[in-house]
Scaffold this motif. Structure first.
Motif, PDB file in Angstrom:
ATOM      1  N   MET A   1      41.672  40.525  38.379  1.00 13.42           N
ATOM      2  CA  MET A   1      42.425  40.866  39.589  1.00 13.42           C
ATOM      3  C   MET A   1      41.529  41.396  40.714  1.00 13.42           C
ATOM      4  SD  MET A   1      45.375  39.948  38.916  1.00 13.42           S
ATOM      5  CE  MET A   1      46.244  40.543  40.372  1.00 13.42           C
ATOM      6  N   ALA A   2      40.234  41.616  40.428  1.00 11.45           N
ATOM      7  CA  ALA A   2      39.387  42.324  41.390  1.00 11.45           C
ATOM      8  C   ALA A   2      38.649  41.400  42.361  1.00 11.45           C
ATOM      9  CB  ALA A   2      38.393  43.211  40.651  1.00 11.45           C
ATOM     10  N   ALA A   3      39.207  40.216  42.614  1.00 11.38           N
ATOM     11  CA  ALA A   3      38.549  39.310  43.566  1.00 11.38           C
ATOM     12  C   ALA A   3      38.361  39.989  44.925  1.00 11.38           C
ATOM     13  CB  ALA A   3      39.382  38.040  43.725  1.00 11.38           C
ATOM     14  N   ASN A   4      39.323  40.817  45.299  1.00 11.19           N
ATOM     15  CA  ASN A   4      39.204  41.510  46.594  1.00 11.19           C
ATOM     16  C   ASN A   4      38.005  42.453  46.612  1.00 11.19           C
ATOM     17  OD1 ASN A   4      40.432  43.247  44.731  1.00 11.19           O
ATOM     18  ND2 ASN A   4      41.772  44.217  46.244  1.00 11.19           N
ATOM     19  N   VAL A   5      37.758  43.107  45.481  1.00 14.23           N
ATOM     20  CA  VAL A   5      36.634  44.040  45.390  1.00 14.23           C
ATOM     21  C   VAL A   5      35.310  43.271  45.395  1.00 14.23           C
ATOM     22  CG1 VAL A   5      35.537  45.767  43.906  1.00 14.23           C
ATOM     23  CG2 VAL A   5      38.015  45.802  44.241  1.00 14.23           C
TER      24      VAL A   5
ATOM     25  N   ALA B   1      35.603  34.019  43.902  1.00 18.70           N
ATOM     26  CA  ALA B   1      35.638  35.465  43.683  1.00 18.70           C
ATOM     27  C   ALA B   1      36.395  35.832  42.412  1.00 18.70           C
ATOM     28  CB  ALA B   1      36.264  36.165  44.889  1.00 18.70           C
ATOM     29  N   THR B   2      37.392  35.020  42.054  1.00 14.61           N
ATOM     30  CA  THR B   2      38.153  35.307  40.833  1.00 14.61           C
ATOM     31  C   THR B   2      37.266  35.129  39.608  1.00 14.61           C
ATOM     32  OG1 THR B   2      40.156  34.584  41.949  1.00 14.61           O
ATOM     33  CG2 THR B   2      40.264  34.720  39.561  1.00 14.61           C
ATOM     34  N   GLU B   3      36.434  34.073  39.642  1.00 14.78           N
ATOM     35  CA  GLU B   3      35.511  33.814  38.538  1.00 14.78           C
ATOM     36  C   GLU B   3      34.521  34.987  38.384  1.00 14.78           C
ATOM     37  OE1 GLU B   3      36.128  30.831  36.878  1.00 14.78           O
ATOM     38  OE2 GLU B   3      34.890  31.835  35.367  1.00 14.78           O
ATOM     39  N   VAL B   4      34.004  35.448  39.526  1.00 16.46           N
ATOM     40  CA  VAL B   4      33.048  36.569  39.489  1.00 16.46           C
ATOM     41  C   VAL B   4      33.755  37.818  38.949  1.00 16.46           C
ATOM     42  CG1 VAL B   4      31.510  38.048  40.856  1.00 16.46           C
ATOM     43  CG2 VAL B   4      31.755  35.628  41.445  1.00 16.46           C
ATOM     44  N   ALA B   5      34.988  38.020  39.402  1.00 15.14           N
ATOM     45  CA  ALA B   5      35.752  39.181  38.938  1.00 15.14           C
ATOM     46  C   ALA B   5      36.003  39.088  37.442  1.00 15.14           C
ATOM     47  CB  ALA B   5      37.070  39.266  39.704  1.00 15.14           C
TER      48      ALA B   5
ATOM     49  N   GLU C   1      35.397  51.322  36.236  1.00 19.34           N
ATOM     50  CA  GLU C   1      34.046  50.801  35.986  1.00 19.34           C
ATOM     51  C   GLU C   1      33.987  49.285  36.150  1.00 19.34           C
ATOM     52  OE1 GLU C   1      31.576  52.762  36.213  1.00 19.34           O
ATOM     53  OE2 GLU C   1      33.058  54.389  36.260  1.00 19.34           O
ATOM     54  N   GLU C   2      35.037  48.595  35.709  1.00 16.38           N
ATOM     55  CA  GLU C   2      35.079  47.137  35.891  1.00 16.38           C
ATOM     56  C   GLU C   2      35.089  46.797  37.381  1.00 16.38           C
ATOM     57  OE1 GLU C   2      36.882  48.843  33.800  1.00 16.38           O
ATOM     58  OE2 GLU C   2      37.100  47.805  31.881  1.00 16.38           O
ATOM     59  N   ASN C   3      35.820  47.579  38.157  1.00 15.60           N
ATOM     60  CA  ASN C   3      35.863  47.333  39.599  1.00 15.60           C
ATOM     61  C   ASN C   3      34.501  47.565  40.245  1.00 15.60           C
ATOM     62  OD1 ASN C   3      38.547  46.615  40.971  1.00 15.60           O
ATOM     63  ND2 ASN C   3      39.171  48.059  39.392  1.00 15.60           N
ATOM     64  N   ILE C   4      33.818  48.611  39.813  1.00 13.16           N
ATOM     65  CA  ILE C   4      32.478  48.883  40.349  1.00 13.16           C
ATOM     66  C   ILE C   4      31.544  47.729  39.979  1.00 13.16           C
ATOM     67  CG2 ILE C   4      30.473  50.436  40.195  1.00 13.16           C
ATOM     68  CD1 ILE C   4      32.784  51.662  41.789  1.00 13.16           C
ATOM     69  N   ARG C   5      31.687  47.227  38.741  1.00 18.77           N
ATOM     70  CA  ARG C   5      30.868  46.093  38.316  1.00 18.77           C
ATOM     71  C   ARG C   5      31.143  44.887  39.206  1.00 18.77           C
ATOM     72  NH1 ARG C   5      31.192  47.044  32.779  1.00 18.77           N
ATOM     73  NH2 ARG C   5      32.982  45.680  32.524  1.00 18.77           N
ATOM     74  N   ALA C   6      32.426  44.651  39.482  1.00 20.12           N
ATOM     75  CA  ALA C   6      32.811  43.519  40.329  1.00 20.12           C
ATOM     76  C   ALA C   6      32.227  43.686  41.732  1.00 20.12           C
ATOM     77  CB  ALA C   6      34.337  43.416  40.404  1.00 20.12           C
ATOM     78  N   PHE C   7      32.275  44.901  42.241  1.00 20.31           N
ATOM     79  CA  PHE C   7      31.728  45.174  43.573  1.00 20.31           C
ATOM     80  C   PHE C   7      30.221  44.874  43.594  1.00 20.31           C
ATOM     81  CE2 PHE C   7      29.670  48.211  46.509  1.00 20.31           C
ATOM     82  CZ  PHE C   7      30.265  47.805  47.697  1.00 20.31           C
ATOM     83  N   ARG C   8      29.523  45.327  42.562  1.00 19.50           N
ATOM     84  CA  ARG C   8      28.060  45.134  42.539  1.00 19.50           C
ATOM     85  C   ARG C   8      27.694  43.665  42.369  1.00 19.50           C
ATOM     86  NH1 ARG C   8      26.492  50.696  39.297  1.00 19.50           N
ATOM     87  NH2 ARG C   8      27.126  52.031  41.024  1.00 19.50           N
TER      88      ARG C   8
END
Lengths: 213, 638
Positions: free
Chosen positions: A148-152, A137-141, A184-191
């Motif tokens: 930091m958005a692995a959780n998202v 998830a960290t790599e994807v984030a 926006e980065e968090n939304i990208r990570a979520f998607r």
């Protein structure tokens, strides 16, 4: 997505990984979607580094704690913590979403104990679970521009599985509400997570090569 | 937290942490004065009030300890203002001297005390059951089970307090404070704040000797009238039950939710009558007696001590002498650790004679693997100043041991407590806030070894002064390390007297620790920078040799707090990296200053994770080979 269904979730990780924030995002999303929800967080004395466990019960009538062996999904931000939570809470045939990047406990780093092999963790999980989704998830984030958005990302994967009784737009809305910076980065990570979670024949996304394929 | 939900003046629904709901409830109730000393699991109440401070006109103080916080609220209440404080279980031990007296003096403005017990000692040194404070001080107590109920009870507690002129305890447990749910928001209609005129209000709040004897009689009358009121309280209710059910359940707090969950899972929802008590002191005896009447058995489900079980047994003795009571004494539930839905299902199944299915076998494989997994002990955050201080202390203590002199190390309550865990595991004692200094006063005169005690900045202000003054006056000889990281770090970095900030980011006067110590007459007071490991070793060694009280203040702000400030100033963190060509055993970075940013790489050498590294430099300062350096280029950050 099955409206009106009770969904029991356990999110496990380590202090600092955003465990509690992820549960808060889900809880807020559920309320915005007009659903009942209860959340319970367990964290110890440390601000960072100790195990953290969040229970999220969407549609729950009574308490905020998931009953043993009844979680529809265990979301593990770290392999060992995923196993710890699954062995206590996962229901037979439930979903496990696990980030494969280990965070070694002190005694592993100092050579006094061994971290269990990832393959052993996966074997144990696959016996109990109906579906095990693995990813870094960290790599994807990181590729979404926010390490930091692995959780998202994990929330995205969870929403992608179709298990949640609410649409991903509610989760996105609550991410916007609860994470003030780098929205926006968090939304990208979520998607990015959403795409990984979508039902498919292949559930191992743990290396970037496999993800690309 | 969504601050807009807490401060919204309108009706509505919001997803809230119980601690936020408690703050919202008090704001809806027009609370005028709040004061706290932070303590898990109540700290978010303080944090919520601090964040919402800009939106309302209540007064807020982050107090030096729980007793002062309670007294701030009592003072406001004497002048007719509504006040609220919240503290953890063991905080009440500190505040209780005043609590007991408030039972005698009474109050004027509604005064609410949220007291949070911590069954399972998730974040405390003990599992103490604070419910006994209520009967002992004759102060009424309410116990919520959910966030919604906590909010409702806090609001009602203000009214009860004003009706009976007594503070009201709202007693929670960790599983109540740290649960979130949907909460109904009611309209916020605040009255403005203006100072009261004491000369108009004037009434006496004193108790001593003859006055105390008189007031004790009034307390007994008050207890009776409270009990009468609680007989009709909406916070107590009976749920379900088949006609002629032989056994009923008496419960309160979060255990009530576990009971409902367990009955559902046992397939007997609605069949067994449940008495849920929300007013647990004074216990409404007629209500309980009515519930017990005609029952053959009662299962009492509660956490920790058999508090309700005792009450039930006493009431049953007169009302239903043949009643069989299932609870702690019968062995159906333990006094140790917290309950959960499964433990309650197991106990209920056994008491009620219904089958309980143990499903733990289904994940046998995972369980077996779990048994062999290493524990994950809490540890210092990357960048934590304590790591540097303890690295220097360790070196100084090793030198002391090498010279044939041993030492006694008294740890204390704070982030530095984590030094008792691996890989360091160094502490001879760790009791409660500031006990280290008191213990050192005693031990230093009776053991041969050097005695070292540690406290933090917040603990120092909390209660260290009496023990320090005692040491100065009696010429006791020990070393005291004050680890000053500017904030009350462990509970979420609340500001304290060590910063120039106070609640809501407002300005407060900084009270330097070394100035207090010097003014009190301490002869050895040195201030060091926690990160300067090498330079600090000789200072600590001198302190250990000093013939008297030696105080070393190790200063550096908490890394989590400092990082937030750096981000605000737009400063970047430059991580460190290991130059593996220069790296040699014994890997002092891992052995002496263990940090979560360090890991053993595939090649067996240490590696620093650039995402976790805080750039504090402490590991680089203990490396004898100079192999740990600041990663100035992108390539070095890999």
């Amino acid at each position: 997505m099955v409206p009106g269904k009770t969904v029991e979730l356990v999110i496990s990780g380590i202090g600092g990984q955003g465990n509690v924030k992820a549960a808060q995002i889900l809880g807020t999303a559920a309320v915005r979607a007009g659903l009942r929800v209860r959340v319970s967080d367990t964290f110890g004395i440390s601000q960072r580094g100790g195990p953290v466990l969040s229970h999220v019960r969407i549609g729950a009538v009574y308490g905020s704690m998931v009953v043993a062996h009844s979680a529809d999904a265990v979301v593990g931000l770290e392999p060992m913590e995923a196993l710890r939570a699954a062995s206590q809470f996962l229901k037979p045939g439930g979903i496990v979403i696990m980030s494969t990047r280990p965070v070694y406990p002190v005694e592993v780093n100092t050579g006094k104990a061994e971290y269990p092999p990832l393959s052993a963790i996966l074997d144990a999980l696959r016996i109990a679970a109906g579906r095990v989704i693995t990813l870094d998830a960290t790599e994807v984030a990181l590729s979404s521009g926010i390490p930091m958005a692995a959780n998202v990302v994990m929330l995205g994967v969870l929403a992608g599985t179709g298990l949640l009784p609410l649409g991903p737009e509610y989760v996105e809305q609550s991410i916007r509400e609860l994470i003030p910076r780098s929205v926006e980065e968090n939304i990208r990570a979520f998607r990015a997570g959403l795409a990984i979670g979508a039902p498919s024949k292949r559930d191992d996304f743990s290396s970037p090569e496999k993800m690309a394929g | 937290m969504v601050l807009s939900d807490v401060v919204s003046p309108n009706k509505g629904k919001a997803f809230m942490l119980c601690n936020e709901a408690i703050a919202r409830g008090a704001i809806e109730a027009d609370v005028k004065v709040v004061a706290f000393y932070p303590g898990a699991p109540t700290s978010e109440i303080l944090d919520t009030f601090s964040e919402a401070l800009g939106s309302f006109d209540y007064q807020m103080q982050i107090a030096t300890n729980e007793k002062v916080a309670l007294e701030i609220c009592a003072g406001a209440s004497f002048a007719g203002f509504r006040s609220l404080t919240a503290m953890k279980s063991v905080g009440m031990n500190v505040a209780s001297d005043t609590l007991f007296v408030l039972g005698y003096t009474g109050v004027r403005g509604g005064m609410v005390i949220v007291m949070a017990d911590d069954p399972h000692a998730h974040s405390s040194q003990s599992e103490q059951d604070g419910r006994f404070f209520a009967p002992n001080s004759y102060i009424p107590m309410l116990e919520p089970a959910t966030a919604q109920e906590a909010k409702d009870m806090v609001k009602e507690a203000f009214s009860i307090s004003e009706r009976h002129r007594v503070p009201v305890i709202v007693r929670t447990v960790t599983r109540v404070n740290h649960q979130s749910g949907v909460v109904e928001l009611e309209e916020i209609r605040r009255s403005g704040f203006s100072r009261a005129r004491w000369r108009d209000l004037k009434e006496e709040y004193l108790t001593l000797g003859e006055v105390a004897r008189r007031k004790k009689l009034r307390m007994l009358e008050r207890r009776a009238s409270l009990e009468g009121e609680f007989e009709k309280s909406a916070f107590n209710h009976v749920l379900g039950g088949d006609a002629g059910a032989g056994t009923g359940i008496v419960t309160s707090s979060v255990a009530y939710l576990h009971v409902l969950e367990a009955l559902k899972n046992l397939g007997i929802s609605g069949k067994v009558p449940v008495l849920k008590l929300g007013t647990t002191y004074p216990v409404p005896r007629r209500l309980v007696a009515g519930f017990l009447k005609g029952l053959g058995g009662a299962v009492v489900v509660e956490e920790l001590s058999p508090y309700l079980e005792n009450e039930v047994a006493i009431i049953a003795k007169d009302e239903n002498p043949g009643l069989r009571i299932f609870g702690k004494r019968s062995g159906h539930f333990s006094e140790a650790w917290e309950l959960n839905p499964d433990l309650v299902a197991k106990g209920l199944a056994s008491a009620l004679g219904v089958p309980y299915e143990d499903k733990s076998g289904i994940v046998e494989e995972a369980r077996a693997l779990k048994e062999g997994m290493p524990e994950r002990y809490p540890t210092f955050c990357p960048g934590c100043p304590h790591r540097g201080t303890f690295a220097a202390l360790s070196q100084a203590l090793r030198a002391l041991s090498a010279s044939g002199k041993g030492y006694y190390f008294a740890n204390d309550i704070g982030c530095y407590s984590m030094w008792v865990f691996p890989p360091i595991s160094n502490a001879d004692s760790s009791l409660c806030m500031v006990a280290s200094v008191g213990i050192a006063n005693g031990l230093s005169n009776v053991v041969e070894e050097r005695v070292v005690a540690v406290v933090g900045d917040s603990t120092f202000y909390h209660a260290a002064l009496p023990a320090i003054l005692n040491a100065i006056h009696n010429r006791n000889r020990f070393t005291l390390l004050v680890l000053d990281n500017s904030v009350t770090a462990m509970t979420g970095q609340q500001p304290n007297l060590s910063t120039e900030f106070t609640a809501g980011g407002r300005e407060g006067k900084r009270v330097p620790i070394e100035d207090i110590c010097r003014a009190a007459g301490a002869e050895f007071v040195e201030v060091i920078d926690a990160y300067q490991v090498k330079e600090n070793v000789p200072v600590i060694r001198r302190a250990l040799e000093h013939d008297g009280l030696a105080i070393v203040v190790s200063r550096r702000e908490c890394a989590l707090y400092g990082d937030r400030r750096k981000r605000r100033r737009g400063e970047k963190i430059t991580p460190f990296y290991v130059d593996k060509s220069a790296c040699r055993r014994p890997y002092a970075c891992i052995r002496d200053v263990y940090c979560p940013a360090h890991e053993i790489d595939g090649d067996g050498q240490p590696r620093i994770s650039p995402e976790l590294c805080d750039g504090c430099s402490v590991c680089s300062r203990v490396c004898a080979f100079g192999s740990i350096r600041r990663a100035e280029t992108e390539g070095e950050r890999r």
